[in-house]
Design an enzyme around this catalytic site. Structure first.
Site, PDB file in Angstrom:
ATOM      1  CB  CYS A   1     -11.396  21.299   1.722  1.00  0.00           C
ATOM      2  SG  CYS A   1     -10.454  21.844   3.159  1.00  0.00           S
TER       3      CYS A   1
ATOM      4  CD  GLU B   1      -6.630  31.119 -10.280  1.00  0.00           C
ATOM      5  OE1 GLU B   1      -7.636  31.327  -9.593  1.00  0.00           O
ATOM      6  OE2 GLU B   1      -6.617  30.364 -11.261  1.00  0.00           O
TER       7      GLU B   1
ATOM      8  CB  CYS C   1      -4.134  23.517  -0.650  1.00  0.00           C
ATOM      9  SG  CYS C   1      -4.481  23.482   1.112  1.00  0.00           S
TER      10      CYS C   1
ATOM     11  CB  CYS D   1     -14.818  31.301  -1.106  1.00  0.00           C
ATOM     12  SG  CYS D   1     -14.299  30.191   0.178  1.00  0.00           S
TER      13      CYS D   1
ATOM     14  CB  CYS E   1     -11.376  23.580  -1.758  1.00  0.00           C
ATOM     15  SG  CYS E   1     -10.067  24.728  -2.180  1.00  0.00           S
TER      16      CYS E   1
ATOM     17  CG  ASN F   1     -18.362  30.352  -4.708  1.00  0.00           C
ATOM     18  OD1 ASN F   1     -19.258  31.099  -5.073  1.00  0.00           O
ATOM     19  ND2 ASN F   1     -17.608  30.610  -3.654  1.00  0.00           N
TER      20      ASN F   1
ATOM     21  N   GLY G   1      -4.104  27.646  -0.642  1.00  0.00           N
ATOM     22  CA  GLY G   1      -3.223  27.198   0.438  1.00  0.00           C
ATOM     23  C   GLY G   1      -3.785  27.413   1.831  1.00  0.00           C
TER      24      GLY G   1
ATOM     25  CB  SER H   1     -12.519  26.801   6.946  1.00  0.00           C
ATOM     26  OG  SER H   1     -11.916  27.854   6.274  1.00  0.00           O
ATOM     27  CG  LEU H   2     -16.995  24.807  12.265  1.00  0.00           C
ATOM     28  CD1 LEU H   2     -15.763  24.394  13.045  1.00  0.00           C
ATOM     29  CD2 LEU H   2     -18.046  25.396  13.192  1.00  0.00           C
ATOM     30  CG  HIS H   3     -16.765  24.821   5.761  1.00  0.00           C
ATOM     31  ND1 HIS H   3     -17.216  26.107   5.584  1.00  0.00           N
ATOM     32  CD2 HIS H   3     -15.451  24.840   5.404  1.00  0.00           C
ATOM     33  CE1 HIS H   3     -16.224  26.864   5.130  1.00  0.00           C
ATOM     34  NE2 HIS H   3     -15.146  26.126   5.027  1.00  0.00           N
TER      35      HIS H   3
ATOM     36  CB  CYS I   1      -8.552  37.093  -1.750  1.00  0.00           C
ATOM     37  SG  CYS I   1      -8.550  35.361  -1.320  1.00  0.00           S
TER      38      CYS I   1
END
Ligand code: SF4
Length: 342
Positions: free
Chosen positions: A108, A83, A104, A328, A111, A285, A154, A209-211, A97
């Site tokens: 995570c 996608e 992947c 995202c 995700c 999301n 990915g 990407s820390l989060h 994007c």
């Protein structure tokens, strides 16, 4: 659209032919070789037989109600699906994007792609074709792709060579001619990739990407943290900044009750208070039956205030395309009645 194959077909032609072909493909955005009328008929024929322009087929196109987000599911030639998303910002930015892998391997927890597992890397052609599709779409509205972000399916640094080749094609002045500063790579913090990209002569943007501000929570959200801890990533980022003098964005998903407390904001302020660092807060999301929920608006505001008070520049990503699962962390390539089954 495989540029290497095209170069092979053009091997015995004068050098200006390659320039003409690149112009036809990346600027005129032709969809079939017959449209490249500047080329002799026999060459168009040869290219049609050997070098299909698009091998990825758009199988589903979903547009958000406000028309700002368009998600496309592409079928690849081996039957797998990916996608990509176009976001039309209120200013003139038109951002594509792109995906860099099918699925992947990073896994995570928040995700949808990560829950799907890894299938294979995308070729540079498959990455480019995603961008060209949207460029053709925008051309009909007399608009252009202004930005490309590697934030789709990915981990781009796990497919470094193909991602870099795609960036070079997008950046090529005789080709798509998109400035490197308009291209961003988002990584979970693959140290080897950060090191490599700092040595390239390309001014692409880097996002991490820390989060989470602490390793315990980050390892829970992103198991890859056990290999690439926050300290290791920040050391690699500092090294990158030393070499490139470029700013680095830290992405932080706001997940209700998980990583959005004042304590976390304060810890984050301490580790990210550096001149060329900035933070992008993203509302989580929801995916499928996820245990996670988005943080409330007031919590995000409070979190942002704490970071800003400590001198950190903070941006906030708006919720684009949530209802078509184009936001995202929501890309899976599998759509059933408009819902990604995760
Ligand atoms: S967030 Fe990115 S790296 Fe993590 S699983 Fe999803 S696609 Fe992979």
């Amino acid at each position: 659209m495989d540029l290497k194959k095209i170069e092979k077909v053009l091997a015995k032609e004068p050098p200006f032919r390659l320039k003409q072909v690149k112009k036809a493909l990346f600027q005129d955005l032709i969809e079939n070789w017959n449209k490249a009328t500047i080329l002799p008929q026999n060459l168009r024929q040869k290219l049609s037989e050997n070098c299909p322009i698009s091998e990825s087929k758009p199988e589903k196109i979903l547009t958000s109600k406000n028309n700002q987000t368009i998600k496309v599911v592409f079928g690849l030639k081996d039957g797998l699906k990916i996608e990509s998303v176009l976001t039309k910002h209120k200013d003139d930015r038109r951002t594509v994007c792109v995906s860099s892998q099918v699925g992947c391997a990073i896994g995570c927890r928040f995700c949808a792609t990560g829950q799907q597992g890894f299938k294979r890397d995308l070729t540079s052609s498959e990455i480019i074709e995603q961008t060209l599709f949207f460029a053709r779409l925008l051309k009909k509205e007399k608009e252009k792709v202004t930005n490309v972000v590697f934030m789709g399916m990915g981990e781009p640094f796990m497919n470094y060579d193909n991602v870099l080749e795609a960036i070079k094609i997008l950046n090529d002045k005789e080709g798509f001619n998109l400035g490197a500063r308009r291209i961003s790579i988002s990584t979970v913090g693959i140290i080897e990739g950060i090191k490599k990209i700092s040595q390239e002569k390309l001014q692409v943007n880097l996002a991490i990407s820390l989060h989470s501000p602490n390793n315990k929570l980050r390892s829970r959200l992103m198991p890859i943290n056990r290999k690439y801890s926050i300290e290791k990533i920040l050391a690699a980022v500092d090294d990158y900044i030393k070499k490139t003098k470029r700013r680095v964005m830290f992405e932080y998903l706001m997940i209700d009750g998980v990583n959005d407390s004042e304590k976390e904001a304060e810890k984050l302020s301490k580790i990210l208070r550096k001149p060329l660092y900035f933070v992008n807060l993203i509302s989580f999301n929801p995916i499928g039956h996820s245990q996670f929920k988005p943080s409330a608006g007031w919590k995000i505001k409070k979190f942002k205030d704490i970071l800003e008070k400590s001198g950190i520049t903070v941006t906030q990503r708006y919720r684009f395309g949530r209802e078509i699962l184009a936001a995202c962390g929501q890309l899976t390539g599998r759509i059933k009645n408009g819902v990604n089954p995760v």
